[in-house]
Design a protein around this motif. Structure first.
Motif, PDB file in Angstrom:
ATOM      1  N   ALA A 185       1.032  -0.744  -0.146  1.00 34.80           N
ATOM      2  CA  ALA A 185       0.505  -0.091   0.167  1.00 34.80           C
ATOM      3  C   ALA A 185       0.951   1.599   0.533  1.00 34.80           C
ATOM      4  O   ALA A 185       0.510   2.017  -0.405  1.00 34.80           O
ATOM      5  N   GLU A 186       1.926   0.869   0.700  1.00 39.22           N
ATOM      6  CA  GLU A 186       2.669   2.662   0.758  1.00 39.22           C
ATOM      7  C   GLU A 186       3.309   3.152  -0.854  1.00 39.22           C
ATOM      8  O   GLU A 186       3.664   4.067  -1.196  1.00 39.22           O
ATOM      9  N   ALA A 187       3.157   2.104  -2.109  1.00 40.50           N
ATOM     10  CA  ALA A 187       3.600   2.419  -3.382  1.00 40.50           C
ATOM     11  C   ALA A 187       2.833   3.271  -4.246  1.00 40.50           C
ATOM     12  O   ALA A 187       2.111   3.926  -4.763  1.00 40.50           O
ATOM     13  N   VAL A 188       1.472   2.828  -3.555  1.00 40.96           N
ATOM     14  CA  VAL A 188       0.547   3.744  -3.598  1.00 40.96           C
ATOM     15  C   VAL A 188       0.244   5.611  -3.404  1.00 40.96           C
ATOM     16  O   VAL A 188      -0.246   6.074  -3.384  1.00 40.96           O
ATOM     17  N   ALA A 189       0.811   5.341  -1.336  1.00 45.06           N
ATOM     18  CA  ALA A 189       0.939   6.543  -1.346  1.00 45.06           C
ATOM     19  C   ALA A 189       1.785   7.272  -1.794  1.00 45.06           C
ATOM     20  O   ALA A 189       1.808   8.520  -1.603  1.00 45.06           O
ATOM     21  N   ARG A 190       3.187   6.294  -1.595  1.00 43.08           N
ATOM     22  CA  ARG A 190       4.162   7.390  -2.837  1.00 43.08           C
ATOM     23  C   ARG A 190       3.350   8.247  -4.160  1.00 43.08           C
ATOM     24  O   ARG A 190       3.922   9.028  -4.313  1.00 43.08           O
ATOM     25  N   ALA A 191       2.720   7.828  -4.565  1.00 42.35           N
ATOM     26  CA  ALA A 191       2.132   7.933  -5.791  1.00 42.35           C
ATOM     27  C   ALA A 191       1.377   9.414  -5.429  1.00 42.35           C
ATOM     28  O   ALA A 191       1.089  10.601  -6.274  1.00 42.35           O
ATOM     29  N   ALA A 192       0.193   8.986  -4.936  1.00 40.82           N
ATOM     30  CA  ALA A 192      -0.460   9.911  -3.820  1.00 40.82           C
ATOM     31  C   ALA A 192       0.343  11.200  -3.200  1.00 40.82           C
ATOM     32  O   ALA A 192       0.745  12.275  -4.080  1.00 40.82           O
ATOM     33  N   ARG A 193       1.305  10.564  -2.811  1.00 40.30           N
ATOM     34  CA  ARG A 193       2.796  12.166  -2.567  1.00 40.30           C
ATOM     35  C   ARG A 193       3.259  13.147  -3.708  1.00 40.30           C
ATOM     36  O   ARG A 193       2.871  14.541  -3.717  1.00 40.30           O
ATOM     37  N   LEU A 194       3.410  12.084  -4.625  1.00 42.58           N
ATOM     38  CA  LEU A 194       4.421  12.351  -5.804  1.00 42.58           C
ATOM     39  C   LEU A 194       3.238  13.706  -6.446  1.00 42.58           C
ATOM     40  O   LEU A 194       3.450  14.648  -6.763  1.00 42.58           O
ATOM     41  N   ALA A 195       1.190  13.352  -6.589  1.00 43.05           N
ATOM     42  CA  ALA A 195       0.089  14.069  -6.993  1.00 43.05           C
ATOM     43  C   ALA A 195      -0.077  15.234  -6.142  1.00 43.05           C
ATOM     44  O   ALA A 195      -0.134  15.891  -6.135  1.00 43.05           O
ATOM     45  N   VAL A 196       0.680  15.296  -4.480  1.00 44.97           N
ATOM     46  CA  VAL A 196       0.966  16.388  -4.163  1.00 44.97           C
ATOM     47  C   VAL A 196       1.856  17.210  -4.516  1.00 44.97           C
ATOM     48  O   VAL A 196       1.060  18.354  -4.584  1.00 44.97           O
ATOM     49  N   ASP A 197       2.707  16.587  -4.219  1.00 42.45           N
ATOM     50  CA  ASP A 197       4.007  17.450  -4.266  1.00 42.45           C
ATOM     51  C   ASP A 197       4.424  18.587  -6.303  1.00 42.45           C
ATOM     52  O   ASP A 197       4.048  19.580  -5.987  1.00 42.45           O
ATOM     53  N   ALA A 198       3.654  17.924  -6.634  1.00 41.64           N
ATOM     54  CA  ALA A 198       3.255  17.956  -7.575  1.00 41.64           C
ATOM     55  C   ALA A 198       2.551  19.328  -7.851  1.00 41.64           C
ATOM     56  O   ALA A 198       2.723  20.602  -8.320  1.00 41.64           O
ATOM     57  N   ALA A 199       1.260  19.283  -7.102  1.00 44.71           N
ATOM     58  CA  ALA A 199       0.122  20.282  -7.468  1.00 44.71           C
ATOM     59  C   ALA A 199       1.084  21.398  -6.440  1.00 44.71           C
ATOM     60  O   ALA A 199       0.121  22.808  -6.371  1.00 44.71           O
ATOM     61  N   ALA A 200       1.723  20.953  -5.667  1.00 46.83           N
ATOM     62  CA  ALA A 200       2.223  22.714  -4.173  1.00 46.83           C
ATOM     63  C   ALA A 200       3.569  23.129  -5.505  1.00 46.83           C
ATOM     64  O   ALA A 200       3.374  23.842  -5.538  1.00 46.83           O
ATOM     65  N   MET A 201       3.807  23.067  -6.600  1.00 48.06           N
ATOM     66  CA  MET A 201       4.568  23.121  -7.851  1.00 48.06           C
ATOM     67  C   MET A 201       3.689  23.775  -8.805  1.00 48.06           C
ATOM     68  O   MET A 201       4.496  24.117  -9.887  1.00 48.06           O
ATOM     69  N   GLY A 202       2.366  23.742  -9.045  1.00 45.90           N
ATOM     70  CA  GLY A 202       1.886  24.066  -9.832  1.00 45.90           C
ATOM     71  C   GLY A 202       1.166  23.113 -10.390  1.00 45.90           C
ATOM     72  O   GLY A 202       0.324  23.970 -12.023  1.00 45.90           O
ATOM     73  N   ALA A 203       1.594  22.145 -10.567  1.00 48.78           N
ATOM     74  CA  ALA A 203       1.380  21.639 -12.102  1.00 48.78           C
ATOM     75  C   ALA A 203       0.187  20.257 -11.538  1.00 48.78           C
ATOM     76  O   ALA A 203      -0.038  20.129 -10.154  1.00 48.78           O
ATOM     77  N   THR A 204      -0.316  19.937 -12.446  1.00 51.16           N
ATOM     78  CA  THR A 204      -1.529  18.778 -12.247  1.00 51.16           C
ATOM     79  C   THR A 204      -1.053  17.263 -12.795  1.00 51.16           C
ATOM     80  O   THR A 204      -0.879  16.981 -14.009  1.00 51.16           O
ATOM     81  N   LEU A 205      -1.051  16.346 -11.938  1.00 47.69           N
ATOM     82  CA  LEU A 205      -1.136  14.904 -12.880  1.00 47.69           C
ATOM     83  C   LEU A 205      -2.103  14.066 -12.659  1.00 47.69           C
ATOM     84  O   LEU A 205      -3.052  14.407 -11.832  1.00 47.69           O
ATOM     85  N   GLU A 206      -2.738  14.178 -13.725  1.00 46.67           N
ATOM     86  CA  GLU A 206      -3.745  13.552 -14.319  1.00 46.67           C
ATOM     87  C   GLU A 206      -4.567  12.088 -13.750  1.00 46.67           C
ATOM     88  O   GLU A 206      -5.076  12.019 -12.971  1.00 46.67           O
ATOM     89  N   PHE A 207      -3.652  11.573 -14.330  1.00 40.99           N
ATOM     90  CA  PHE A 207      -4.088  10.337 -13.712  1.00 40.99           C
ATOM     91  C   PHE A 207      -2.310   9.048 -13.423  1.00 40.99           C
ATOM     92  O   PHE A 207      -1.784   9.633 -14.133  1.00 40.99           O
ATOM     93  N   LEU A 208      -2.939   8.345 -12.990  1.00 41.64           N
ATOM     94  CA  LEU A 208      -1.416   7.792 -12.958  1.00 41.64           C
ATOM     95  C   LEU A 208      -1.866   5.815 -12.273  1.00 41.64           C
ATOM     96  O   LEU A 208      -3.223   6.196 -12.124  1.00 41.64           O
ATOM     97  N   ARG A 209      -1.940   5.224 -13.771  1.00 43.22           N
ATOM     98  CA  ARG A 209      -0.944   3.887 -13.152  1.00 43.22           C
ATOM     99  C   ARG A 209      -0.523   3.583 -12.674  1.00 43.22           C
ATOM    100  O   ARG A 209       0.883   3.563 -13.217  1.00 43.22           O
ATOM    101  N   ILE A 210      -0.777   2.120 -11.402  1.00 37.17           N
ATOM    102  CA  ILE A 210       0.561   1.916 -10.690  1.00 37.17           C
ATOM    103  C   ILE A 210       0.050   0.491 -11.035  1.00 37.17           C
ATOM    104  O   ILE A 210      -1.128   0.055 -10.371  1.00 37.17           O
ATOM    105  N   ALA A 211       1.217  -0.239 -10.938  1.00 37.51           N
ATOM    106  CA  ALA A 211       1.710  -1.550 -11.352  1.00 37.51           C
ATOM    107  C   ALA A 211       1.985  -2.480  -9.950  1.00 37.51           C
ATOM    108  O   ALA A 211       3.192  -2.006 -10.063  1.00 37.51           O
ATOM    109  N   PRO A 212       1.421  -3.462  -9.793  1.00 36.98           N
ATOM    110  CA  PRO A 212       2.401  -4.228  -8.646  1.00 36.98           C
ATOM    111  C   PRO A 212       3.873  -5.023  -9.700  1.00 36.98           C
ATOM    112  O   PRO A 212       3.838  -5.250 -10.665  1.00 36.98           O
TER     113      PRO A 212
END
Length: 212
Positions: A185-212
């Motif tokens: 589950a931590e891998a998904v949490a890191r993807a969420a963090r990536l979206a949060v950090d991108a938003a803080a820099m003025g960018a939008t990650l529209e979607f991310l597909r995450i595979a095991p």
């Protein structure tokens, strides 16, 4: 301190995201029952305990939140079984939790997100792109969630950012019986963090597909 609300924060992906964002956010830890376990692990947090099947309860719980930077819809149900075996109550509960609760909470907190030019993250699934046997109700809700997320992103462009995460098989109790490879589950949490950090820099990650 920035503020984030994470539904489904008592376990699985939601808990991993709450713990990840808790490093630098005040977290409203969403749970249908007791959220004290995850709250105790976070530096700055409080419970957001509400029955996600109850729209009035969602509105009441959200009414006191005037400032919010990140909203994460991570709560979800997976009614397992063939279409023939699932009854009306299971279908309705799946849509209530997986789709309608997120819509109701987004509606209630949209003014707060707009004020912060904040970020909405929906935890979708690979099931939001393709169907599979034994997943008619689950896939239907995830397709619906993807449609809602994509349309809202267009409507709210310039006011809030919207990201849809689509994890593959993840090591949670939802699919504990599945013996195929899973990611933590931590891998998904890191993807969420990536979206949060991108938003803080003025960018939008529209979607991310995450595979095991």
């Amino acid at each position: 301190m920035r503020k984030a609300l994470v539904t489904g924060a008592s376990r699985g992906i939601g808990r991993a995201i709450a713990e990840e964002l808790g490093r630098d956010h005040h977290v409203y830890a969403g749970a249908s029952g007791d959220a004290s376990g995850v709250v105790a692990k976070l530096g700055s947090a409080e419970p957001f305990e509400v029955d996600l099947r109850d729209p009035a309860a969602i509105r009441e719980a959200a009414a006191g939140i005037e400032e919010l930077d990140v909203l994460v819809h991570a709560a979800g149900l997976y009614p397992k079984g063939s279409f023939e075996s699932l009854d009306d109550a299971q279908w309705r509960e799946a849509f209530e939790v997986n789709v309608f609760a997120g819509i109701e909470l987004t509606r209630a907190l949209l003014p707060a997100l707009r004020r912060s030019n904040g970020l909405l993250i929906t935890i979708n699934s690979g099931a939001g792109f393709h169907g599979f046997e034994g997943g008619t109700a689950y896939c239907a809700t995830k397709f619906a969630l993807r449609g809602f997320t994509e349309a809202l992103r267009l409507e709210e462009a310039g006011r809030i950012r919207v990201t849809s995460l689509h994890p593959g098989r993840t090591d949670t109790d939802m699919i504990a019986a599945d013996e195929r490879p899973k990611m933590p589950a931590e891998a998904v949490a890191r993807a969420a963090r990536l979206a949060v950090d991108a938003a803080a820099m003025g960018a939008t990650l529209e979607f991310l597909r995450i595979a095991p």
